[in-house]
Design an enzyme around this catalytic site. Sequence first.
Site, PDB file in Angstrom:
ATOM      1  CD  GLU A 193      -2.944  -1.376   2.171  1.00  0.00           C
ATOM      2  OE1 GLU A 193      -2.837  -0.639   3.170  1.00  0.00           O
ATOM      3  OE2 GLU A 193      -3.797  -2.280   2.082  1.00  0.00           O
ATOM      4  CD  GLU A 205      -4.136  -6.492   2.990  1.00  0.00           C
ATOM      5  OE1 GLU A 205      -2.900  -6.582   2.861  1.00  0.00           O
ATOM      6  OE2 GLU A 205      -4.690  -5.681   3.766  1.00  0.00           O
TER       7      GLU A 205
END
Length: 519
Positions: free
Chosen positions: A202, A320
């Site tokens: 991220e 994810e």
Amino acid sequence: MMVSRTRLFCLLVFLVSSCFFRLSNSDELKLMVKGVTSIAQTDDNFICATLDWWPENKCDYNQCPWGKAGLLNLDLKNRILANAVKAFNPLRIRIGGSLQDQVYYKVGKFPKNCSNFEKKSDGLFGFGDGCLHMNRWDELHGLFNKTGAAITFSFNALLGRIQSDEDNTLWEGDWNQYNAKSLMKYTIKKGYKIDSYELGNELCGGGVAAKIKAQQYGNDVKKLKRLVTHMYPDPTNRPKILAPGGFYDEQWFKEFLQTTGPGVVDGLTHHIYNLGAGRDPTLINKLQNPFYLSQIAQTFKNVENSAKLFSPSSGPWVGESGGAYNSGGKTTSHTFVNGFWYLDQLGMTSTFNHKVYCRQSLIGGNYGLLNTTTFIPNPDYYGALLWHKLMGKNVLSATHEGSPYLRTYAHCSKTSGITVLLINMDKSTTYEVSVVDDLNLYPDSVESIHEREEYHLTPKDGNIQSDVLLLNGTPLKLTSSLDIPEMNPKLVDPTLPISVAPRSIVFATLRGFQAPACA
């Protein structure tokens, strides 16, 4: 005016039956499955689950739902855990998460000081650095080797970088590969198998706690590619390269892929938390709202397009996805109702050519496929296992003109024929679904020997917030030896419609369905 008892009784019966009719409707519809050509394709092993780095004191909303489920303190000898992974044969497992970009790998004498995620107010996500010791790496691979899991390992991408003076969330400089190389070298020496390596978590686009510019990231992924090619000279056992492992930003992804060029990234990974915060009081409503659940479809389409335009060899992956962020919803993410979102996500992403879907998490938080303390499978575990056993990689078009509260997906079966997934989010309507095909051969051509195999999933006592799942009316429970139970279908006359009860999920395998795309 007096009303006779007979007339009063008839009026009462009418009112009760009318009320019942309103509460329990039935609707017939035709599901058109186009079997001549497929519309998309997944990987053979589409189902994936994550193991995360979160320590026991990871807390959100006055709760600490991770317990001892993090990578550094999980009981790897737990029999249920091993059996749950082994049942997939294989299960993809991604090792990564928010804290991965603070993890050092203690190989030999480096690094000298290696601590384990202590609370730190100015640290990323409120924690300091963590440490993966090689004895723990050995223990993890003991589990993976025993269960046949296919492992994705995501490296710390912040090593070697410094925070920008202008923006403390922006990290600048080249990635330092040497700690990753040491871990890779140790892994190869031990004979541990890795399916794929990923870089960073991220850090793309606007990032979450940190970010890296797209061009810099692209150059670092090329560096990882060169490292893996050097360390694994035999292309037949060389791990794939995944990136960037974050939330989709069209311009950032475009610049990143233009920098890497073709043939570098094997899997274009992005993350999905489309249900909002785990504490959202409307979460249970979102889980049952097909209009809300459909809003994320454009993101899947955009990622698919980015891969096609700028790196055709890079199949999109959901690297994810936990639905609701900050560890999921306390009263929803581990219960039956979460399956409406989860199985719908599996169906939806597969239609947009996504190769793999990694669920956050295998265990840990409120959204684990396994209970964090008892390791007993939650309802979504069984939904994932049924998908893995039944749904093949070729995706078929499946449409109907009925209610949007009935979600429908179809794949070539992993054995023969096709398997359809029917998700009924309606509170009161039973759908009688007749499957038809674009060759007008089904069901007239079905031979009596091809009984339909149906798997009806419902919650215990009709409570959609139950964590006990019924298969064809029977609770799914571990066996006396703590093995995953057999999941056998009920056999149905293929000329009859599939009856999908309110708030239920059905997988149905139609072996007599003639689909040239599945030949």
